[in-house]
Design a protein around this motif. Structure first.
Motif, short mmCIF file in Angstrom:
data_model
loop_
_atom_site.label_atom_id
_atom_site.label_comp_id
_atom_site.label_asym_id
_atom_site.label_seq_id
_atom_site.Cartn_x
_atom_site.Cartn_y
_atom_site.Cartn_z
N LEU A 1 34.25 41.22 25.64
CA LEU A 1 35.08 40.21 25.20
C LEU A 1 35.58 40.07 23.83
N ALA A 2 34.55 40.50 23.03
CA ALA A 2 34.82 40.40 21.66
C ALA A 2 35.79 41.63 21.44
N GLY A 3 35.78 42.70 22.09
CA GLY A 3 36.52 43.84 21.71
C GLY A 3 38.00 43.47 22.44
N LEU A 4 38.17 42.53 23.48
CA LEU A 4 39.58 42.29 23.88
C LEU A 4 40.11 41.18 22.65
N ALA A 5 39.39 40.37 22.16
CA ALA A 5 39.86 39.39 21.35
C ALA A 5 41.00 39.78 20.61
N PRO A 6 41.13 40.94 19.67
CA PRO A 6 42.53 41.45 19.04
C PRO A 6 43.49 41.98 19.91
N PHE A 7 43.08 42.41 21.08
CA PHE A 7 43.86 43.13 22.00
C PHE A 7 45.04 42.05 22.21
N ALA A 8 44.66 40.88 22.74
CA ALA A 8 45.82 40.14 23.39
C ALA A 8 46.99 40.03 22.44
N PRO A 9 46.86 39.49 21.02
CA PRO A 9 47.83 39.41 20.27
C PRO A 9 48.72 40.63 20.32
N ALA A 10 48.03 41.86 19.99
CA ALA A 10 48.72 43.21 19.89
C ALA A 10 49.63 43.36 21.27
N VAL A 11 49.14 43.12 22.40
CA VAL A 11 49.82 43.18 23.80
C VAL A 11 51.07 42.13 23.73
N LEU A 12 51.10 40.95 23.13
CA LEU A 12 52.12 39.86 22.98
C LEU A 12 53.36 40.56 21.85
N ARG A 13 52.51 41.29 21.00
CA ARG A 13 53.73 41.96 20.04
C ARG A 13 54.37 42.98 20.50
N ALA A 14 53.46 43.55 21.24
CA ALA A 14 54.29 44.73 22.17
C ALA A 14 55.26 44.35 23.02
N GLN A 15 55.14 43.30 23.82
CA GLN A 15 55.97 42.84 24.77
C GLN A 15 57.21 42.36 24.02
N GLU A 16 57.09 41.62 23.06
CA GLU A 16 58.24 41.00 22.11
C GLU A 16 59.02 42.23 21.52
N ALA A 17 58.40 43.56 21.07
CA ALA A 17 59.08 44.59 20.45
C ALA A 17 59.87 45.31 21.59
N ASN A 18 59.23 45.35 22.88
CA ASN A 18 59.92 46.01 23.95
C ASN A 18 60.83 45.45 24.98
N TRP A 19 60.83 43.98 24.83
CA TRP A 19 61.56 43.36 25.76
C TRP A 19 63.26 43.58 25.62
N PRO A 20 64.00 43.91 26.45
CA PRO A 20 63.58 43.78 27.85
C PRO A 20 62.92 45.37 28.33
N ALA A 21 61.84 45.31 28.89
CA ALA A 21 61.41 46.71 29.26
C ALA A 21 61.70 46.99 30.76
N ARG A 22 62.09 46.15 31.48
CA ARG A 22 62.58 46.22 32.86
C ARG A 22 63.67 45.33 33.29
N PRO A 23 64.24 45.29 34.41
CA PRO A 23 65.06 44.39 34.97
C PRO A 23 64.65 42.86 34.93
N VAL A 24 65.50 41.78 34.46
CA VAL A 24 65.28 40.45 34.26
C VAL A 24 65.54 39.64 35.54
N SER A 25 64.45 39.00 36.10
CA SER A 25 64.99 38.12 37.32
C SER A 25 65.26 36.72 36.75
N MET A 26 66.57 36.35 37.33
CA MET A 26 67.10 34.88 36.97
C MET A 26 66.90 34.09 38.06
N ILE A 27 65.80 33.30 38.30
CA ILE A 27 65.66 32.40 39.37
C ILE A 27 66.61 31.37 39.60
N VAL A 28 67.41 31.20 40.87
CA VAL A 28 68.08 29.97 40.81
C VAL A 28 67.47 29.08 42.06
N PRO A 29 67.22 27.88 41.95
CA PRO A 29 66.48 27.20 42.51
C PRO A 29 67.30 26.37 43.93
#
Length: 325
Positions: A9-37
């Motif tokens: 778990l301790a090894g994962l602690a710094p990983f989550a922010p890194a994943v989030l930063r990668a998601q932000e930098a790579n957005w959009p990495a695939r098609p975006v779904s726009m849900i209509v209710p």
């Protein structure tokens, strides 16, 4: 042995922010779904498709509008609130989905503030009272009120669903005029308008964007608008105040939200792409041409607006003793 999970778990602690930063930098990495209710053809669907086409050109990935109707937005909301906050699942919803449901339904399965990330207030517009041009005898609101009172509760009205702005608008109309009209809910404004045109219901307070084409085509007759002033697309249609109904201003709206806990930098990127799409001249002109006022404001501004609307409609529901049933 006992220390191994803790170390993992301790090894994962710094990983989550890194994943989030990668998601932000790579957005959009695939098609975006726009849900209509709601079903296709209603105001949420119109706004979603107008924005998605232009947004796809800007971000370089397809933006696909997906209709998931049911329970006045609750079905779609549950899908989006459980999605990953990575910018690939968005939702456009109405005043009913993002404000009135919270005021009207104490057992709602989602919280429109806590369970979502606000992006932008897309458009606003008034509701318009419409009747079937060929099958309804009245041409103005006083005549309609007289006709409704003569029906003694046998008349009916269609809406886009239980808890929608068109339902609450009609319930307020009943209170102000002393009339009785039976509610017939549908799974979106387009379906509500279609059955009115078919003559299966008598009246409807519909979002102007939904019925403007039907009014222009002569299938529906507009008797009044619920804005503070006459609308540019219907200059000859009086306001509620002009028809003798005071304190009867109702503005419907559509807004974009994302799953909860979206990181602020990614939220701002997604919101910026949406606002840019909505403000493009071809999109803005198209939406304004069918009665919408394009707002496209920042997330913080929309959030304040949404919470004020929830408080307003909660007061209206309580004062008018309106229930979801």
């Amino acid at each position: 042995m006992q220390r191994r999970p803790l170390l993992a778990l301790a090894g994962l602690a710094p990983f989550a922010p890194a994943v989030l930063r990668a998601q932000e930098a790579n957005w959009p990495a695939r098609p975006v779904s726009m849900i209509v209710p709601f079903v296709a053809g209603g105001p949420s669907d119109i706004v979603a498709r107008a924005a998605s086409q232009r947004m796809a050109q800007t971000i370089g990935q397809p933006v696909v509008a997906e209709n998931r109707p049911g329970a006045n937005g609750e079905v779609a909301a549950r899908v989006v609130m459980r999605a990953a906050p990575d910018g690939h699942t968005l939702m456009v919803g109405s005043i009913g989905v993002w404000a009135i449901n919270a005021a009207l339904r104490p057992n709602l399965s989602y919280d429109p503030v806590r369970d979502f990330t606000p992006l932008t207030l897309a458009v606003t517009n008034p509701n318009v009272l419409v009747v079937n041009t060929e099958k309804h005898p009245t041409t103005d609101v006083p005549g309609l009120i007289e006709w409704l009172k003569g029906r003694r509760g046998a008349a009916s009205y269609s809406t886009s669903g239980v808890g929608s702005s068109d339902q609450l608008t009609t319930e307020l109309f009943k209170l102000r005029t002393g009339t009785e009209i039976t509610h017939v809910p549908y799974t979106g404004g387009a379906a509500a308008a279609t059955d009115l045109i078919a003559g299966n219901v008598d009246i409807s307070f519909q979002n102007l964007g939904t019925v403007s084409g039907h009014i222009a085509g002569g299938r529906l007759r507009a008797l009044m608008v619920t804005g503070e002033r006459r609308h540019p697309t219907l200059p000859n249609v009086p306001t509620a105040a002009e028809c003798g109904l005071q304190d009867f201003v109702v503005t419907s709206w559509q807004a974009f939200m994302a799953p909860p806990n979206m990181a602020a930098p990614l939220r701002d990127r997604v919101a910026g792409a949406l606002r840019d799409a909505l403000m493009q001249p071809e999109v803005k002109t198209r939406l304004e041409g069918i009665g919408f006022d394009v707002i496209a404001n920042p997330p913080e501004e929309y959030s304040r607006f949404q919470q004020a609307e929830i408080a307003r409609w909660r007061e209206v529901v309580q004062r008018a003793n309106i229930t979801a049933g």
